[in-house]
Design an enzyme around this catalytic site. Structure first.
Site, PDB file in Angstrom:
ATOM      1  N   LYS A  44       0.855  -1.199   0.000  1.00  0.00           N
ATOM      2  CA  LYS A  44       0.000   0.000   0.000  1.00  0.00           C
ATOM      3  C   LYS A  44       0.884   1.238   0.000  1.00  0.00           C
ATOM      4  CE  LYS A  44      -3.267   3.018   0.695  1.00  0.00           C
ATOM      5  NZ  LYS A  44      -4.227   3.374  -0.388  1.00  0.00           N
ATOM      6  N   CYS A 131      -2.468   9.905  -6.195  1.00  0.00           N
ATOM      7  CA  CYS A 131      -3.549   9.649  -5.247  1.00  0.00           C
ATOM      8  C   CYS A 131      -4.551  10.796  -5.351  1.00  0.00           C
ATOM      9  CB  CYS A 131      -3.038   9.567  -3.805  1.00  0.00           C
ATOM     10  SG  CYS A 131      -4.413   9.286  -2.667  1.00  0.00           S
TER      11      CYS A 131
HETATM   12  O1  LIG Z   1      -7.430   6.872  -1.389  1.00  0.00           O
HETATM   13  C1  LIG Z   1      -6.396   6.185  -1.532  1.00  0.00           C
HETATM   14  O2  LIG Z   1      -5.708   5.742  -0.586  1.00  0.00           O
HETATM   15  C2  LIG Z   1      -5.998   5.956  -2.935  1.00  0.00           C
HETATM   16  N1  LIG Z   1      -6.994   5.626  -3.791  1.00  0.00           N
HETATM   17  C3  LIG Z   1      -6.761   5.472  -5.147  1.00  0.00           C
HETATM   18  O3  LIG Z   1      -7.670   5.177  -5.936  1.00  0.00           O
HETATM   19  N2  LIG Z   1      -5.505   5.649  -5.611  1.00  0.00           N
HETATM   20  C4  LIG Z   1      -4.475   5.966  -4.812  1.00  0.00           C
HETATM   21  O4  LIG Z   1      -3.327   6.114  -5.300  1.00  0.00           O
HETATM   22  C5  LIG Z   1      -4.715   6.114  -3.404  1.00  0.00           C
HETATM   23  I1  LIG Z   1      -3.127   6.550  -2.165  1.00  0.00           I
END
Ligand SMILES: O=C(O)c1[nH]c(=O)[nH]c(=O)c1I
Length: 312
Positions: A44, A131
């Site tokens: 993650k 993100c």
């Molecule tokens: O909301 C999130 O944690 C997230 N959600 C996404 O759809 N892509 C991302 O790179 C991330 I860092």
């Protein structure tokens, strides 16, 4: 058929792995990935400090299997947790380990990259520039000047081959401008296309409510509905980044979409929404479906058809 591949100089027994964010936040999640039939695994996206992320409900699949929406808000255990995992990882196993970093500032990305470089581990870094769900943080992937500056600082620190996770682009000029930046960095070995399509809105017809709580219901879209945007981004960068590789992600629900991603130019394929909904068993299923498609079409290896989409 042979569905193995090599990415950033490391061998993957098969081209499939998880999209960062799915089945990879804790050691228990990562253990499921190690035990699955995936060819690799990625953690993650990590920030310098641990984060709880956005309030729930923050993820939901969309009706009819068309995809998903999420506004997780970058929940993660903090980078030291993943550095420790990387230090203890069994690199003699066939599965290479990828690490996703998503610092909230360049300074944080520098500190995290320096820590991983100092540890001198065989894992491969994927810097997340896309993100869409941290309130108040615009995506670096849509700020080419900021992304170029970030890469000019991080690429020399990382030294080894690394990759970046990109948002979808929707304009040929943007493909051209982004590729011009990426081609400046020799050790930028791959780009991962695409992250979720940012800031969609899912509304329930009966209740007339947004489906997720954060950001008035705005979140990243994934799954089958983003397949064709994903294929375009994979192919656009495959055409524009000679000597670099593309990881395809977006809309892979079966061997068919994995085949299309390779045809578009992907060297490896990540699975997000389908993995979240089906579980790690998806890897064995999709690997077999892809192999059967290749046999039916007379292809022995991925190189036989990678990037060979025919234009009219
Ligand atoms: O909301 C999130 O944690 C997230 N959600 C996404 O759809 N892509 C991302 O790179 C991330 I860092």
């Amino acid at each position: 058929a042979d569905i193995s591949t090599t990415l950033a100089g490391v061998k993957l027994p098969n081209l499939l792995f998880n999209a960062s964010g799915v089945c990879c936040q804790t050691e228990a999640d990562l253990k499921l990935m190690v035990e699955s039939e995936s060819g690799s695994l990625i953690t993650k996206s990590a920030t310098f400090e641990q984060r709880d992320g956005n309030p729930s409900p923050r993820y939901t699949p969309l009706p009819g299997g068309i995809g998903s929406i999420n506004s997780m808000g970058l929940p993660n255990e903090g980078y030291e947790y993943y550095l420790n995992y990387a230090k203890n990882y069994d690199y003699s196993s066939k599965k290479p380990l990828f690490i996703s970093l998503s610092g909230l500032s360049l300074a944080d990305n520098v500190k995290m990259c320096e820590a991983f470089v100092a540890a001198d581990l065989p894992c491969v870094l994927e810097i997340n520039y896309s993100c869409p769900n941290v309130p108040g943080k615009p995506q670096m992937g849509y700020d080419l000047e900021a992304m170029e500056h970030s890469l000019s600082v991080l690429a020399p620190i990382i030294k080894k081959p690394f990759g970046i996770k990109l948002p979808p682009y929707f304009d040929i000029a943007h493909f051209d401008q982004a590729a011009a930046v990426f081609n400046k960095f020799d050790n930028l070995a791959f780009v991962t296309c695409i992250n979720s399509v940012g800031n969609g809105l899912a509304i329930d017809f009966e209740t007339e409510e947004a489906l997720i709580k954060p950001k008035d219901g705005f979140g990243g879209l994934g799954g089958l509905m983003v397949l064709n945007t994903a294929l375009a981004n994979v192919n656009a960068f495959h055409r524009r980044l000679p000597g670099k590789q593309v990881i395809g992600v977006g809309g892979v629900v079966s061997g068919k979409e994995a085949f299309l991603h390779v045809l578009a130019g992907a060297s490896a394929v990540q699975i997000g929404t389908q993995l979240k909904e089906e579980g790690p068993g998806a890897f064995a299923r999709i690997a077999k479906e892809l192999s059967d498609i290749m046999v039916a079409k007379g292809y022995k290896t991925l190189e036989d058809f990678r990037g060979k989409v025919k234009t009219l």
